[in-house]
Scaffold this motif. Structure first.
Motif, PDB file in Angstrom:
ATOM      1  N   UNK A 160       0.819  -1.212   0.000  1.00  0.00           N
ATOM      2  CA  UNK A 160       0.000   0.000   0.000  1.00  0.00           C
ATOM      3  C   UNK A 160       0.853   1.262   0.000  1.00  0.00           C
ATOM      4  N   UNK A 161       2.080   1.177   0.530  1.00  0.00           N
ATOM      5  CA  UNK A 161       2.981   2.323   0.457  1.00  0.00           C
ATOM      6  C   UNK A 161       3.427   2.562  -0.982  1.00  0.00           C
ATOM      7  N   UNK A 162       3.614   1.464  -1.714  1.00  0.00           N
ATOM      8  CA  UNK A 162       3.991   1.577  -3.122  1.00  0.00           C
ATOM      9  C   UNK A 162       2.808   2.056  -3.960  1.00  0.00           C
ATOM     10  N   UNK A 163       1.635   1.478  -3.697  1.00  0.00           N
ATOM     11  CA  UNK A 163       0.417   1.826  -4.428  1.00  0.00           C
ATOM     12  C   UNK A 163      -0.762   1.788  -3.462  1.00  0.00           C
ATOM     13  N   UNK A 164      -1.263   2.953  -3.018  1.00  0.00           N
ATOM     14  CA  UNK A 164      -2.364   2.995  -2.043  1.00  0.00           C
ATOM     15  C   UNK A 164      -3.637   2.302  -2.509  1.00  0.00           C
ATOM     16  N   UNK A 165      -3.744   2.007  -3.795  1.00  0.00           N
ATOM     17  CA  UNK A 165      -4.942   1.360  -4.323  1.00  0.00           C
ATOM     18  C   UNK A 165      -4.685  -0.107  -4.692  1.00  0.00           C
ATOM     19  N   UNK A 166      -3.599  -0.677  -4.185  1.00  0.00           N
ATOM     20  CA  UNK A 166      -3.265  -2.070  -4.497  1.00  0.00           C
ATOM     21  C   UNK A 166      -4.329  -3.005  -3.929  1.00  0.00           C
ATOM     22  N   UNK A 167      -5.018  -3.800  -4.779  1.00  0.00           N
ATOM     23  CA  UNK A 167      -6.058  -4.720  -4.280  1.00  0.00           C
ATOM     24  C   UNK A 167      -5.438  -5.912  -3.544  1.00  0.00           C
ATOM     25  N   UNK A 168      -5.891  -6.154  -2.317  1.00  0.00           N
ATOM     26  CA  UNK A 168      -5.296  -7.184  -1.474  1.00  0.00           C
ATOM     27  C   UNK A 168      -6.392  -7.965  -0.757  1.00  0.00           C
ATOM     28  N   UNK A 215      -7.877  -1.492   6.627  1.00  0.00           N
ATOM     29  CA  UNK A 215      -8.954  -0.669   6.081  1.00  0.00           C
ATOM     30  C   UNK A 215      -8.553   0.796   5.963  1.00  0.00           C
ATOM     31  N   UNK A 216      -7.624   1.213   6.813  1.00  0.00           N
ATOM     32  CA  UNK A 216      -7.197   2.614   6.781  1.00  0.00           C
ATOM     33  C   UNK A 216      -5.897   2.809   6.011  1.00  0.00           C
ATOM     34  N   UNK A 217      -5.425   1.743   5.335  1.00  0.00           N
ATOM     35  CA  UNK A 217      -4.105   1.813   4.707  1.00  0.00           C
ATOM     36  C   UNK A 217      -4.131   2.343   3.284  1.00  0.00           C
ATOM     37  N   UNK A 271      -6.945   3.419  -0.431  1.00  0.00           N
ATOM     38  CA  UNK A 271      -8.281   3.626  -0.986  1.00  0.00           C
ATOM     39  C   UNK A 271      -8.765   2.471  -1.852  1.00  0.00           C
ATOM     40  N   UNK A 272      -7.895   1.549  -2.196  1.00  0.00           N
ATOM     41  CA  UNK A 272      -8.276   0.492  -3.115  1.00  0.00           C
ATOM     42  C   UNK A 272      -8.985  -0.661  -2.445  1.00  0.00           C
ATOM     43  N   UNK A 273      -9.247  -1.715  -3.220  1.00  0.00           N
ATOM     44  CA  UNK A 273      -9.958  -2.876  -2.713  1.00  0.00           C
ATOM     45  C   UNK A 273      -9.167  -3.602  -1.636  1.00  0.00           C
ATOM     46  N   UNK A 274      -9.868  -4.050  -0.617  1.00  0.00           N
ATOM     47  CA  UNK A 274      -9.216  -4.762   0.474  1.00  0.00           C
ATOM     48  C   UNK A 274     -10.165  -5.817   1.016  1.00  0.00           C
ATOM     49  N   UNK A 275      -9.596  -6.955   1.429  1.00  0.00           N
ATOM     50  CA  UNK A 275     -10.415  -8.016   2.002  1.00  0.00           C
ATOM     51  C   UNK A 275      -9.688  -8.681   3.153  1.00  0.00           C
ATOM     52  N   UNK A 276     -10.443  -9.114   4.158  1.00  0.00           N
ATOM     53  CA  UNK A 276      -9.873  -9.833   5.305  1.00  0.00           C
ATOM     54  C   UNK A 276     -10.850 -10.959   5.631  1.00  0.00           C
ATOM     55  N   UNK A 277     -10.463 -12.187   5.287  1.00  0.00           N
ATOM     56  CA  UNK A 277     -11.337 -13.337   5.475  1.00  0.00           C
ATOM     57  C   UNK A 277     -10.636 -14.391   6.320  1.00  0.00           C
ATOM     58  N   UNK A 278     -11.411 -15.105   7.127  1.00  0.00           N
ATOM     59  CA  UNK A 278     -10.867 -16.203   7.913  1.00  0.00           C
ATOM     60  C   UNK A 278     -10.817 -17.466   7.063  1.00  0.00           C
ATOM     61  N   UNK A 279      -9.702 -18.180   7.144  1.00  0.00           N
ATOM     62  CA  UNK A 279      -9.518 -19.367   6.307  1.00  0.00           C
ATOM     63  C   UNK A 279     -10.598 -20.417   6.547  1.00  0.00           C
ATOM     64  N   UNK A 280     -10.948 -20.647   7.826  1.00  0.00           N
ATOM     65  CA  UNK A 280     -11.907 -21.714   8.105  1.00  0.00           C
ATOM     66  C   UNK A 280     -13.338 -21.338   7.753  1.00  0.00           C
TER      67      UNK A 280
END
Length: 228
Positions: A71-79, A95-97, A99-108
Motif C-alpha cells: 500500500x505504500x507503493x500503491x495505495x490502491x493495491x487490491x489485497x 482498512x485505513x491503509x 483507498x483500493x480494494x481490500x479483504x480480510x477473510x478467515x480461512x476456516x
C-alpha cells in the motif's frame, strides 16, 4: 484476472492455484513469503494479491507487514488477506491503509467457492470484503484512548494541532516537565515502544484522529486556563 498468491503452506497454496485456474483466472506467481510477494507484485502488477497473515521467517504478522508495504507503493493495491485468527486491529489497520480494494477473510470460513470468487471480484473492483466475525470484533473493540485520563486526552489533542511541548505547557498552564510526563504515559498506554520519539508522536496523533472521527462531538477538549 491475474493473481499473485503468498502462502507458505504448500497444500493451501496449490489448492488456491487449482481453484483459481478452474475459475478461469491466471495465477502469475505463487510465493512463500512477504519479500517474494513484493517482488512478484512489482514484476507482474496483478489485479489482486492473496496473502496469508503468518509467513516466514517468524510466522507472526509478515503478511500484514507485506500488505502495508504494498500500500505504500500503491495505495490502491487490491489485497485479500486470509487468516487463521481474528485480528480486529489488523483489519482496522488494513482498512485505513489506502483507498483500493481490500479483504480480510478467515480461512476456516472460506468454504463457499462462489462466495470466495465473488469476494475476489469485489476487491479487484475496489470494494471491501471483511469477514462477519472480524466485523463483530471491530464493533466490540475498545478504543486505545479509553485508558487515557482527561488531561492526557487534552495533551494528545494539542499534539494533534502540531504544538510543541512548550506550547502545550503554555496552553495548559503547566511545566514542560509535566507535559513530558503526560506524553510518556500516553506513549505507554497506546503501546508505542522504543522507536524514535518523533515517530511515536506521529502514531499517537494518528490514533487520536482516527478515534476523533467516531466521537459525537468532533471538537477536541477545551484546554484553556486549566491546572494540572
Amino acid at each position: 484476472m491475474r493473481i499473485v498468491i503468498a502462502e507458505d503452506a504448500a497444500l493451501i497454496r496449490e489448492g488456491l492455484k487449482s481453484l483459481l485456474h478452474a475459475a478461469g483466472h491466471v495465477v502469475v506467481a505463487a510465493v512463500e513469503n512477504g519479500d517474494d510477494l513484493l517482488d512478484a507484485v512489482r514484476t507482474h502488477a496483478p489485479d489482486v494479491s492473496i496473502l496469508d497473515v503468518r509467513m516466514p521467517p517468524t510466522y507472526a504478522d509478515e503478511g500484514i507487514q507485506a500488505a502495508h508495504a504494498l500500500r505504500l507503493i500503491n495505495p490502491r493495491e487490491p489485497i485479500l488477506v486470509l487468516s487463521q485468527i481474528v485480528s480486529g486491529r489488523a483489519a482496522a489497520d488494513l482498512l485505513s491503509s489506502g483507498d483500493g480494494g481490500i479483504g480480510y477473510l478467515l480461512k476456516d470460513r472460506v468454504g463457499n467457492v462462489e462466495e470466495f470468487l465473488s469476494a475476489l471480484d469485489t476487491i479487484a473492483d475496489g470494494g471491501q470484503v471483511i469477514d462477519p466475525q472480524v466485523v463483530r470484533t471491530l464493533l466490540r473493540r475498545r478504543s486505545l484512548l479509553d485508558d487515557l485520563t482527561p488531561r492526557e486526552i487534552e495533551v494528545l489533542a494539542l499534539m494533534a494541532e502540531g504544538r510543541t511541548n512548550t506550547a502545550i505547557a503554555r496552553a495548559l498552564v503547566v511545566s514542560d516537565a509535566a507535559v513530558a510526563k503526560h506524553i510518556n504515559r500516553i506513549f505507554a498506554k497506546l503501546g508505542l515502544g522504543a522507536d524514535e520519539t518523533s515517530h511515536k508522536r506521529v502514531r499517537a496523533v494518528l490514533t487520536y484522529l482516527r478515534q476523533r472521527q467516531s466521537w459525537s462531538d468532533p471538537s477536541p477538549p477545551q484546554t484553556k486556563n486549566r491546572r494540572n
